[in-house]
Motif scaffolding. Structure first.
Motif, PDB file in Angstrom:
ATOM      1  N   GLN A  70       0.833  -1.198   0.000  1.00  0.00           N
ATOM      2  CA  GLN A  70       0.000   0.000   0.000  1.00  0.00           C
ATOM      3  C   GLN A  70       0.873   1.255   0.000  1.00  0.00           C
ATOM      4  OE1 GLN A  70      -3.216   0.456  -0.255  1.00  0.00           O
ATOM      5  NE2 GLN A  70      -4.062  -1.569   0.031  1.00  0.00           N
ATOM      6  N   LEU A  71       1.910   1.251   0.815  1.00  0.00           N
ATOM      7  CA  LEU A  71       2.732   2.443   0.983  1.00  0.00           C
ATOM      8  C   LEU A  71       3.629   2.719  -0.212  1.00  0.00           C
ATOM      9  CD1 LEU A  71       3.768   1.904   4.701  1.00  0.00           C
ATOM     10  CD2 LEU A  71       2.104   3.556   3.852  1.00  0.00           C
ATOM     11  N   THR A  72       3.841   1.723  -1.060  1.00  0.00           N
ATOM     12  CA  THR A  72       4.702   1.910  -2.227  1.00  0.00           C
ATOM     13  C   THR A  72       3.916   1.879  -3.528  1.00  0.00           C
ATOM     14  OG1 THR A  72       5.169  -0.470  -2.257  1.00  0.00           O
ATOM     15  CG2 THR A  72       6.719   0.946  -1.071  1.00  0.00           C
ATOM     16  N   SER A  73       2.600   2.029  -3.433  1.00  0.00           N
ATOM     17  CA  SER A  73       1.787   2.093  -4.642  1.00  0.00           C
ATOM     18  C   SER A  73       2.089   3.380  -5.394  1.00  0.00           C
ATOM     19  CB  SER A  73       0.301   2.023  -4.284  1.00  0.00           C
ATOM     20  OG  SER A  73      -0.103   3.212  -3.635  1.00  0.00           O
ATOM     21  N   SER A  74       1.484   3.547  -6.540  1.00  0.00           N
ATOM     22  CA  SER A  74       1.782   4.702  -7.394  1.00  0.00           C
ATOM     23  C   SER A  74       1.121   5.992  -6.906  1.00  0.00           C
ATOM     24  CB  SER A  74       1.323   4.415  -8.829  1.00  0.00           C
ATOM     25  OG  SER A  74      -0.065   4.132  -8.862  1.00  0.00           O
ATOM     26  N   THR A  75       0.482   5.922  -5.764  1.00  0.00           N
ATOM     27  CA  THR A  75      -0.164   7.107  -5.207  1.00  0.00           C
ATOM     28  C   THR A  75       0.840   8.249  -5.036  1.00  0.00           C
ATOM     29  OG1 THR A  75      -1.776   5.770  -4.030  1.00  0.00           O
ATOM     30  CG2 THR A  75      -1.426   7.987  -3.201  1.00  0.00           C
ATOM     31  N   ASP A  76       0.395   9.468  -5.282  1.00  0.00           N
ATOM     32  CA  ASP A  76       1.223  10.645  -5.031  1.00  0.00           C
ATOM     33  C   ASP A  76       1.195  10.945  -3.542  1.00  0.00           C
ATOM     34  OD1 ASP A  76       2.554  13.050  -4.969  1.00  0.00           O
ATOM     35  OD2 ASP A  76       0.886  14.211  -5.803  1.00  0.00           O
ATOM     36  N   TRP A  77       2.261  10.554  -2.853  1.00  0.00           N
ATOM     37  CA  TRP A  77       2.315  10.745  -1.404  1.00  0.00           C
ATOM     38  C   TRP A  77       2.814  12.128  -1.030  1.00  0.00           C
ATOM     39  CZ3 TRP A  77       0.454   7.419   2.205  1.00  0.00           C
ATOM     40  CH2 TRP A  77       0.121   6.131   1.766  1.00  0.00           C
ATOM     41  N   ARG A  78       3.352  12.877  -2.006  1.00  0.00           N
ATOM     42  CA  ARG A  78       3.952  14.191  -1.746  1.00  0.00           C
ATOM     43  C   ARG A  78       4.991  14.056  -0.610  1.00  0.00           C
ATOM     44  NH1 ARG A  78      -0.344  18.769  -1.256  1.00  0.00           N
ATOM     45  NH2 ARG A  78      -1.787  17.251  -0.371  1.00  0.00           N
ATOM     46  N   PRO A  79       5.144  15.032   0.291  1.00  0.00           N
ATOM     47  CA  PRO A  79       6.230  14.892   1.263  1.00  0.00           C
ATOM     48  C   PRO A  79       5.891  14.069   2.505  1.00  0.00           C
ATOM     49  CG  PRO A  79       5.226  17.035   1.522  1.00  0.00           C
ATOM     50  CD  PRO A  79       4.519  16.368   0.364  1.00  0.00           C
ATOM     51  N   ALA A  80       4.831  13.317   2.481  1.00  0.00           N
ATOM     52  CA  ALA A  80       4.490  12.511   3.655  1.00  0.00           C
ATOM     53  C   ALA A  80       5.566  11.450   3.900  1.00  0.00           C
ATOM     54  CB  ALA A  80       3.135  11.843   3.461  1.00  0.00           C
ATOM     55  N   GLU A  81       5.919  11.265   5.160  1.00  0.00           N
ATOM     56  CA  GLU A  81       6.848  10.207   5.540  1.00  0.00           C
ATOM     57  C   GLU A  81       6.055   8.902   5.681  1.00  0.00           C
ATOM     58  OE1 GLU A  81       9.135  11.380   9.018  1.00  0.00           O
ATOM     59  OE2 GLU A  81       8.704  13.479   8.536  1.00  0.00           O
TER      60      GLU A  81
END
Length: 250
Positions: A70-81
């Motif tokens: 989930q955390l490495t999906s292609s979602t744009d996480w922007r600067p979230a850690e």
């Protein structure tokens, strides 16, 4: 949490595509309830539906999930850690978080160990806020078909914890004084294809498919089409949110 990892790490892109987003007004309200907006933590962040809006209101946003997929999906996480880990063992220092949110996931780990860990990482005035949503509402005839799928066809296929969601978390007792936030709801305008895509993200649908080798949503498509009319027509879809909110350190 192992079961939830398996269910929600299969197709994270599909999960992110069809899951509705939470209202921006909710995150504005959350920030207003926090004496400081230095750091927010999204526990069981999934593909980031609640993480990204927090970035507009907090200097630092941290997302935790048991599923690395989930955390490495292609979602744009922007600067979230981001970090993969268990909700009951957060690798954060004491008192560094001003807000903890748990969106549609508290039922996986609503344990004394988690609540103790949440209190540990929260500041003295830090806010804890978990929420869930259950069945969507469109209009009575469509709601009845969706209810039949949820309650009858998929009976016995929902994972442990789903009953808490359907109860609006009324069965979860937090070890701190809680209060009722304002009424918030998810609202979208979807065509029929979007609705069916969303229904296919249900964990019980995936389990039913694995057992029967076919798709229960596809079996209902003719009925949905008859009630929907023009499949490209957009209809308003609404999910009321149910909350557990409070200040554990006060």
């Amino acid at each position: 949490m192992g079961d939830s990892v398996q269910l929600f790490s299969i197709r994270p892109d599909d999960y992110a595509q069809f899951r509705p987003t939470y209202p921006n007004s909710l995150f504005k309200w959350l920030a207003e309830q926090c004496p400081a907006t230095r750091c927010a933590l999204d526990v069981a962040a999934g593909s980031g539906q609640a993480t990204r809006p927090l970035l507009d209101h907090f200097h630092r946003v941290v997302a935790c999930d048991a599923s690395p997929d989930q955390l490495t999906s292609s979602t744009d996480w922007r600067p979230a850690e981001r970090f993969a880990g268990q909700a009951e063992r957060l690798p954060l220092r004491n008192g560094v978080v001003d807000l903890i949110v748990v969106a549609q996931a508290l039922h996986w780990f609503a344990t004394p160990a988690f609540f103790a860990e949440a209190k540990r990482v929260l500041s003295a005035d830090g806010l804890f806020c978990a929420w869930c949503y259950s069945l969507l509402r469109i209009e009575p005839s469509l709601d009845a078909v969706i209810g039949q799928l949820h309650d009858e066809t998929l009976s016995g296929y929902w994972p442990q914890g789903r009953a808490s969601v359907d109860a609006g978390y009324r069965d979860i007792q937090a070890p701190f004084e809680t209060f009722q936030p304002p009424a918030f709801a998810i609202e979208v305008h979807w065509n029929l294809s979007q609705l069916l895509g969303y229904l296919r993200t249900w964990s019980a649908v995936k389990r039913w498919q694995q057992t029967h080798g076919r798709d229960p949503v596809t079996q209902l498509e003719p009925e949905f089409k008859g009630l929907w009319g023009n499949p490209e027509q957009q209809r308003r879809v609404r999910w009321p949110l149910h909350f557990i909110a409070g200040y554990p350190g006060r």
